[in-house]
Enzyme design. Sequence first.
Site, PDB file in Angstrom:
ATOM      1  CE  LYS A   1      -0.272   6.240   9.230  1.00 52.08           C
ATOM      2  NZ  LYS A   1      -1.833   5.636   8.830  1.00 52.08           N
TER       3      LYS A   1
ATOM      4  CB  SER B   1       4.916   7.577   4.111  1.00 51.52           C
ATOM      5  OG  SER B   1       3.593   7.820   3.660  1.00 51.52           O
TER       6      SER B   1
ATOM      7  CB  THR C   1       6.150   3.146   2.577  1.00 50.02           C
ATOM      8  OG1 THR C   1       6.304   3.986   3.811  1.00 50.02           O
ATOM      9  CG2 THR C   1       6.958   1.814   2.848  1.00 50.02           C
ATOM     10  CB  ALA C   2       3.315   2.853  -2.065  1.00 52.17           C
TER      11      ALA C   2
ATOM     12  CG  HIS D   1      -4.579   4.087   2.148  1.00 50.44           C
ATOM     13  ND1 HIS D   1      -3.796   3.951   3.026  1.00 50.44           N
ATOM     14  CD2 HIS D   1      -4.324   5.250   1.636  1.00 50.44           C
ATOM     15  CE1 HIS D   1      -2.990   4.955   3.533  1.00 50.44           C
ATOM     16  NE2 HIS D   1      -3.332   5.832   2.228  1.00 50.44           N
TER      17      HIS D   1
END
Length: 279
Positions: A59, A61, A111-112, A149
């Site tokens: 996983k 981003s 990404t944030a 999240h």
Amino acid sequence: MTGTVSALELGYSFCPNDTFIFYALHAGRVPAPLPVREVLEDVQTLNEWAAAGRLPITKISYRAYFEVMDRYVALRSGGALGRGVGPLVVAREALGDLNGRRVASPGALTTAELLLRLVSPGVRPVRMRYDEVMPAVARGEVDAGLIIHESRFTYPQYGLMRLLDLGAWWEGETGLPLPLGAILVRRDLPQDVQRGLNAAVRASLEYAYAHPQEPMNYIRRHALEMSDDVMRAHIDLYVNGLSLDVGAEGERAVRELHRRAVEVGAAPPSNLPPFVDLA
């Protein structure tokens, strides 16, 4: 080929959306082209590991993916994209322009933080683990915090208010769903293995949808101190049809996010296909 095939390490986060998606694969409820072994870590750690090529399946981003596209390719299944799923900027009180402000961030490769940079290029990020952001804001150590999240469900408990919804900004700018996280496999794995892993991840999610109570103990075990209601809200928000397959719209969204990241100097350009070819 003879002998025992060693398991491929599969990295994903402790978050309920990931443990929901990967439960059946981890538990051997669905077939996979090769054995896999879970490696659970926070997303920023997985981002950093991907930069080092540590795991064959992980996983990540989407922002971090743009740094490693030469080494990895994204599966079409298992990712986190959607509408109404974006990171939030929160603070103890209303603030004006965020440029020049100290904003707690869950990581440079998230990404944030990329979205925050697109909106307010002059912010001063203070990077920390995502679950440390809200306490830091509440203590006044930073002016604001960038939360991801399950924090989007719990920030009022810290006496914080929402200043900005970066997902809503993205949707208003582009009309596209927001790409948050992808599942990557190494490009040097054989294509039949890449396709088989994509099918296995999709089958794992389909199993979870068909047996929604079965994964709950596994999810709960990794969900820190999250309540069952927050766990379910988290899954409902971040797991959707685009998690089964990114689709044409999701692929357009990823390409647009990459284009904008390149435009502001936050990511290198790439002509490689971003997703596994299932043809």
